[in-house]
Design an enzyme around this catalytic site. Structure first.
Site, PDB file in Angstrom:
ATOM      1  N   HIS A 251       1.018  -4.635  -3.497  1.00 33.12           N
ATOM      2  CA  HIS A 251       2.436  -4.973  -3.686  1.00 33.12           C
ATOM      3  C   HIS A 251       2.862  -6.056  -2.704  1.00 33.12           C
ATOM      4  CE1 HIS A 251       4.316  -1.899  -0.600  1.00 33.12           C
ATOM      5  NE2 HIS A 251       3.364  -2.613  -0.068  1.00 33.12           N
TER       6      HIS A 251
ATOM      7  N   CYS B 181       4.597  -6.871   5.143  1.00 33.29           N
ATOM      8  CA  CYS B 181       4.636  -6.399   3.753  1.00 33.29           C
ATOM      9  C   CYS B 181       5.221  -7.433   2.810  1.00 33.29           C
ATOM     10  CB  CYS B 181       5.422  -5.092   3.656  1.00 33.29           C
ATOM     11  SG  CYS B 181       4.441  -3.682   4.177  1.00 33.29           S
TER      12      CYS B 181
ATOM     13  N   HIS C  71      -0.613  -7.454  -0.618  1.00 34.23           N
ATOM     14  CA  HIS C  71      -1.572  -6.684   0.189  1.00 34.23           C
ATOM     15  C   HIS C  71      -1.677  -5.309  -0.455  1.00 34.23           C
ATOM     16  CE1 HIS C  71       2.359  -5.473   1.603  1.00 34.23           C
ATOM     17  NE2 HIS C  71       1.804  -4.310   1.873  1.00 34.23           N
TER      18      HIS C  71
ATOM     19  N   HIS D 115      -2.547  -0.879  -0.483  1.00 37.76           N
ATOM     20  CA  HIS D 115      -2.495   0.410   0.204  1.00 37.76           C
ATOM     21  C   HIS D 115      -3.306   1.429  -0.592  1.00 37.76           C
ATOM     22  CE1 HIS D 115       0.770  -0.571   3.009  1.00 37.76           C
ATOM     23  NE2 HIS D 115       1.372  -1.187   2.003  1.00 37.76           N
TER      24      HIS D 115
ATOM     25  N   ASP E  17      -2.772   2.888 -10.669  1.00 36.31           N
ATOM     26  CA  ASP E  17      -4.025   2.796  -9.914  1.00 36.31           C
ATOM     27  C   ASP E  17      -4.716   1.450 -10.155  1.00 36.31           C
ATOM     28  OD1 ASP E  17      -6.019   3.751  -8.189  1.00 36.31           O
ATOM     29  OD2 ASP E  17      -7.243   4.438  -9.872  1.00 36.31           O
ATOM     30  N   HIS E  18      -5.043   0.771  -9.065  1.00 39.04           N
ATOM     31  CA  HIS E  18      -5.657  -0.561  -9.109  1.00 39.04           C
ATOM     32  C   HIS E  18      -4.772  -1.585  -9.815  1.00 39.04           C
ATOM     33  CE1 HIS E  18      -9.037   1.756  -7.707  1.00 39.04           C
ATOM     34  NE2 HIS E  18      -9.629   0.632  -7.357  1.00 39.04           N
TER      35      HIS E  18
ATOM     36  N   GLU F  78       2.296   6.133   2.155  1.00 44.05           N
ATOM     37  CA  GLU F  78       1.784   4.766   2.063  1.00 44.05           C
ATOM     38  C   GLU F  78       0.740   4.501   3.147  1.00 44.05           C
ATOM     39  OE1 GLU F  78       4.273   1.198   0.580  1.00 44.05           O
ATOM     40  OE2 GLU F  78       4.429   1.189   2.762  1.00 44.05           O
TER      41      GLU F  78
HETATM   42 NI    NI Z   1       2.935  -2.542   1.997  1.00 49.21          NI
END
Ligand code: NI
Length: 141
Positions: free
Chosen positions: A14, A33, A39, A41, A79-80, A124
């Site tokens: 995100h 972020c 990037h 998580h 997911d992914h 997160e």
């Molecule tokens: Ni983040």
């Protein structure tokens, strides 16, 4: 009252930003972020269903069914994926951990076959997580 938890994990990328702000302002508010190319998580999701145990099965809700519901309505979508662009229930929403939890709650709230959705927790990082219990916390007698 019993509170049954199903834990899941998913990986997603995100970028936190508000399109009203410049890149510099976004960087100031969202820090790392807000990296323009994003990037990732490894998120941990905990879905809690509250209810009473069924007299015959002893279940609050069948965990196999709960897992399938979470899989279909949440994991397959996130997911992914890139949370800023790929996820229908996060379209136009800044994917903070808060907004992810609200989005997941909204996906699941009316799909729980037995008991009621009590909370959605999204972790997160090891240190940052949020728990959402709906707009109005449910009252039980
Ligand atoms: Ni983040």
């Amino acid at each position: 009252m019993l509170y049954l938890t199903r834990r899941e994990v998913f990986s997603a990328s995100h970028r936190l930003y508000n399109e009203k702000y410049t890149d510099e302002e976004n960087e100031k508010i969202f820090g790392k972020c807000s990296n323009p190319s994003g990037h990732g998580h490894n998120y941990v999701l905990e879905v809690v269903v509250a209810g009473e145990a069924d007299h015959e099965t002893g279940y609050v809700v069948d965990l196999k069914i709960l897992k399938e519901i979470i899989d279909k309505h949440v994991l397959k979508k996130v997911d992914h994926k890139n949370l800023n662009v790929d996820v229908d229930f996060l379209k136009g929403i800044n994917p903070t951990v808060e907004n992810i939890a609200i989005g997941i709650w909204n996906q699941l709230e009316d799909k729980i076959p037995r008991g009621r959705l009590y909370s959605v927790k999204v972790k997160e990082t090891e240190n940052n997580f949020v728990e959402y219990k709906g707009r109005n916390e449910i009252e039980f007698r």
